[in-house]
Design a protein around this motif. Sequence first.
Motif, PDB file in Angstrom:
ATOM      1  N   LEU A   1       0.837  -1.212   0.000  1.00  0.00           N
ATOM      2  CA  LEU A   1       0.000   0.000   0.000  1.00  0.00           C
ATOM      3  C   LEU A   1       0.867   1.255   0.000  1.00  0.00           C
ATOM      4  O   LEU A   1       0.480   2.279  -0.568  1.00  0.00           O
ATOM      5  CB  LEU A   1      -0.931  -0.007   1.207  1.00  0.00           C
ATOM      6  CG  LEU A   1      -2.045  -1.060   1.169  1.00  0.00           C
ATOM      7  CD1 LEU A   1      -2.795  -1.101   2.488  1.00  0.00           C
ATOM      8  CD2 LEU A   1      -3.014  -0.778   0.022  1.00  0.00           C
ATOM      9  N   VAL A   2       2.023   1.194   0.623  1.00  0.00           N
ATOM     10  CA  VAL A   2       2.951   2.323   0.563  1.00  0.00           C
ATOM     11  C   VAL A   2       3.477   2.484  -0.854  1.00  0.00           C
ATOM     12  O   VAL A   2       3.537   3.600  -1.390  1.00  0.00           O
ATOM     13  CB  VAL A   2       4.121   2.116   1.559  1.00  0.00           C
ATOM     14  CG1 VAL A   2       5.197   3.187   1.348  1.00  0.00           C
ATOM     15  CG2 VAL A   2       3.621   2.149   2.992  1.00  0.00           C
ATOM     16  N   ASP A   3       3.850   1.371  -1.467  1.00  0.00           N
ATOM     17  CA  ASP A   3       4.348   1.420  -2.844  1.00  0.00           C
ATOM     18  C   ASP A   3       3.330   2.033  -3.788  1.00  0.00           C
ATOM     19  O   ASP A   3       3.692   2.711  -4.758  1.00  0.00           O
ATOM     20  CB  ASP A   3       4.701   0.014  -3.326  1.00  0.00           C
ATOM     21  CG  ASP A   3       5.940  -0.543  -2.647  1.00  0.00           C
ATOM     22  OD1 ASP A   3       6.697   0.259  -2.060  1.00  0.00           O
ATOM     23  OD2 ASP A   3       6.131  -1.774  -2.688  1.00  0.00           O
ATOM     24  N   LYS A   4       2.051   1.795  -3.515  1.00  0.00           N
ATOM     25  CA  LYS A   4       0.992   2.272  -4.412  1.00  0.00           C
ATOM     26  C   LYS A   4       0.409   3.603  -3.969  1.00  0.00           C
ATOM     27  O   LYS A   4      -0.650   4.020  -4.437  1.00  0.00           O
ATOM     28  CB  LYS A   4      -0.106   1.201  -4.494  1.00  0.00           C
ATOM     29  CG  LYS A   4       0.421  -0.092  -5.125  1.00  0.00           C
ATOM     30  CD  LYS A   4      -0.566  -1.239  -5.012  1.00  0.00           C
ATOM     31  CE  LYS A   4       0.038  -2.517  -5.625  1.00  0.00           C
ATOM     32  NZ  LYS A   4      -0.827  -3.706  -5.477  1.00  0.00           N
ATOM     33  N   SER A   5       1.118   4.296  -3.028  1.00  0.00           N
ATOM     34  CA  SER A   5       0.766   5.646  -2.576  1.00  0.00           C
ATOM     35  C   SER A   5      -0.554   5.730  -1.826  1.00  0.00           C
ATOM     36  O   SER A   5      -1.104   6.810  -1.659  1.00  0.00           O
ATOM     37  CB  SER A   5       0.747   6.634  -3.759  1.00  0.00           C
ATOM     38  OG  SER A   5       2.026   6.740  -4.327  1.00  0.00           O
TER      39      SER A   5
END
Length: 977
Positions: free
Chosen positions: A540-544
């Motif tokens: 979820l961090v990778d996908k902002s």
Amino acid sequence: MRFGILGETRAWRGDGGEVPLGGPARRALLALLLVRPGEVVSSDRLVEEVDPAGALSAHSLQSQVSRLRTALGGGAVIERAGAGYRIAVDPDDVDACRFERLAGAGRAALAGGDAGRALALLREALELWRGPALAELPDSETARSAAARLEEQRLGAVEDRIEAALRLGEQGAVVAELRELVGRHPLRERLAGLLMRALFAAGGQAEALVVFEEIRRRLADELGADPSAELAALHRELLSADPAPAPAAPPAQLTSFVGRSGEVAEVAGLLRVARLVTLTGPGGVGKTRLSVEVAGAEAADAEGAAGEVCFVELAPLRDGAGLPQALLGALGLRENGLQMDGGAKAPVDRLIAALSDQVLLLVLDNCEHVVDEVAKLAARLLATCPRLRVLATSREPLGIIGEHLVQVRPLDADAAVRLFTERARAVRRGFTADPGLLRRICAALDDLPLAIELAAARSRTLEAGDLAGRLDDLLGVASRGNRTADERHRTLRSVVAWSWDLLSEPEQRAARRFAVFAGGATAESAMRVCGTDGETLESLVDKSLLEFAGGRYRMLETIRAYGGELLDAAGERASVRRGHARRVLELVREADPHLRRAEQLEWLPVVAAEHGDLVAALHWAVEEAETGLAFELLASAFTYLWIRGASASAAPQATALLARVGEAVPAGLGEEYAACALLAASASASGDAGQEMWQRHRAAAAKALAAAWPGDRPGRYPVVLLLWMMRNANGPDPEGAFALVSSQRDCAEPWARAAAHYVSGFGRLGEGDPAGAEHAFGEALRGFRSLGDRWGSALALDTLAGAAAARGDRGRAVALTDEALVLTEQLGALEDSADLLVNRGDHRAGDDAALARADYARAAVLARRAGSSTYLAAALRGLGDIALGEGDLAEAERLYAEALERIDPHWIKSLGPRLRTLIGLGRVADARGHGAEARGRYREAAAAADGMGTSASEVLRMLGLPEEVVDTVLSTVTSLR
């Protein structure tokens, strides 16, 4: 060959092997020659120094030299020169000479500002020492002189090394060493100054001032001298320094800032002439990021008119009721002090008092959901705090007079493409695409920064062409012109929804559940509440969809609002909210015992990081009638709320909870019920409703608390017990309070036992037994100290200082107050530090008016910052006493009058300042020959003292007033009766 005289006299060959030198005579001879290598030492002096008893003859000396030459072989040449001898060696081969060279180079580097190089050189120099210099020379005046010179150089190098370490921020590594050195060299001012600087850098301003006071007294007593100009200047610097917690800084940003430099300059320039600027625009347009950059620029600009910056995130607030508390927290201000009574002013009044003279830029981020409350509070603060400026971000204007609006618009075309490219390269190394295609993508997203960042995150798995096609399908656009803010918001919502739809089912579930966190979450909390794993969170961090910084995951407010909607649609809100509340309960329950022990400084910030979620969990539990959970949350957080000074933030929930359950104590929750009643009554935010609840529920809570703490076994929440005893001992049920105290003096719970001793001391004072009171306070201090609790220890030290002053031991009173100040400083308790400074000023006033004036002045500064009218009044009263002592009647009367206006006559803590102020006004009137006015003031003071339940004379003497002043007041009042 290398030689050593910094310790035992030794010699080493080039391969490291040690040279056997023989007996003590040869060792002493070599040491004398090595003190000044290459210089001639007369035979007479060598004979005298090697054997002061006179047994060594010239012939024997020649024999010892010959044997020493043999021992050294070809490693050194001892030459006959005139009437003496010299040793021909490279000075750098002698440890003392090498030490002097390295220490000198280190001192030069320090003077030149190169602390890193200085530290390395000085450490290398000091490592050469193996013991006392010239340790094997027989005792003689020459030997003592040479050794003393080297030892002085050694101590100077140690001081230089410590100063270099301090310049590099290594104060924690040198404080203990400095304490030991100051103990061995109590009159050495440079060491004292270094210790003062190290303590202050480590957060110990009060303790640093104690060090100055100690060396000042030693210099006066032993040398009849004053501190040097340098040390006196350092003392003034510490007095003027601010130990207060810094206002909340703008949040750190993990990505570059693209395309807004012009807007930053525009807003910063506007803030030079306008006191309220509001950044408006749709969600995702970049208002928050722009405000962060403006705030950072202002904070970095030493010439900026805005001065300090305080950044307040309002997104976690459920409603406007918690707005004043949110500002107090961001400013680093406690809402109540250690004295635990109900005299605190309303939070808004405290804000006004704290900000009235402060140069500050206050950034209020995400105002739209509490815009009415923000508008009212901002208007009041700006009207009463002339040096305050406000920068707000909101989707709509605040709508108050003087507001300057800046419409934050989407990025321009080039900046939008640049932002997309940078964010895409962050997730896909070497990302490239046709600029025209990227421009079409950004135009489809209305050039909104958040929408661009979400779309760019998809570049990890989609080519730019595929991305553009999907956006066209999603938004139904081929090209478009300018659009309204509402339409842009719909575009953003569509992109959020699209990004969401591309998540896997486990990712969607975790993201919508994360929306319950008001202030972000640790990885463990997020995994527990969201029912997910670390890999999903990282995805979820990778996908902002999430951000990660400072050990916590956070969700942007626009995404969080969308996730909350989906949580409702999934029918999961109640269960996830319940899980969230239980997780918060688990955290505060785990922290509670640690907050009363030595590790409290480590645990306070841990709980403080969860404050927004604690308030949100309380709000939900009360609103959804989860009464048991709500009671447990309030009681488990009670210690944190009180020490941190945040009780007002829980008062509305406490009041609402009592209103819901009525006067029937829930089974098994007696202590929790009492905690709730105390929070409703003690926090000023609860207002009249809280006081009404207190009156209605006090009796039932008292019975429940007595049952929970029967004396033969401990209850669960000892701080609730202490607050209950203190409130009732000074309130409606002193008999019941002191009966509860008596039952706990032998309690198995050590903190409760110490608290019982503390409260019983006040009972002894009321009975006219000052010795018994001092013993009780001492027992309390021993109990709190044994646990490492700074909060309880500060309470007890303050009362012991008052007891010492009452029996005339002002030196002891000052020392005890100094100890308490160190603790309140560590806790960040501005209000309590102000109170202690006033007390110390009172203790000092009879001996050193200058020191007392400095204490009162510093207390006034802290009281203003803390927004405490009562403690400011006490400081002004102290300054009035100094002015009166100097014969400045006009200034004394002005200060006393201002103090009297600020004192709350209904608060028990205000009694002492009020009595002293009334007596001061009476003394001013006496000095002017206004007998009737003086008698009236003395009568007021005596009447207030009589209200304490003991004789007025005892009360006045307990305040430490001079005997002649007490006699004047009492004789005046007696003559009027």
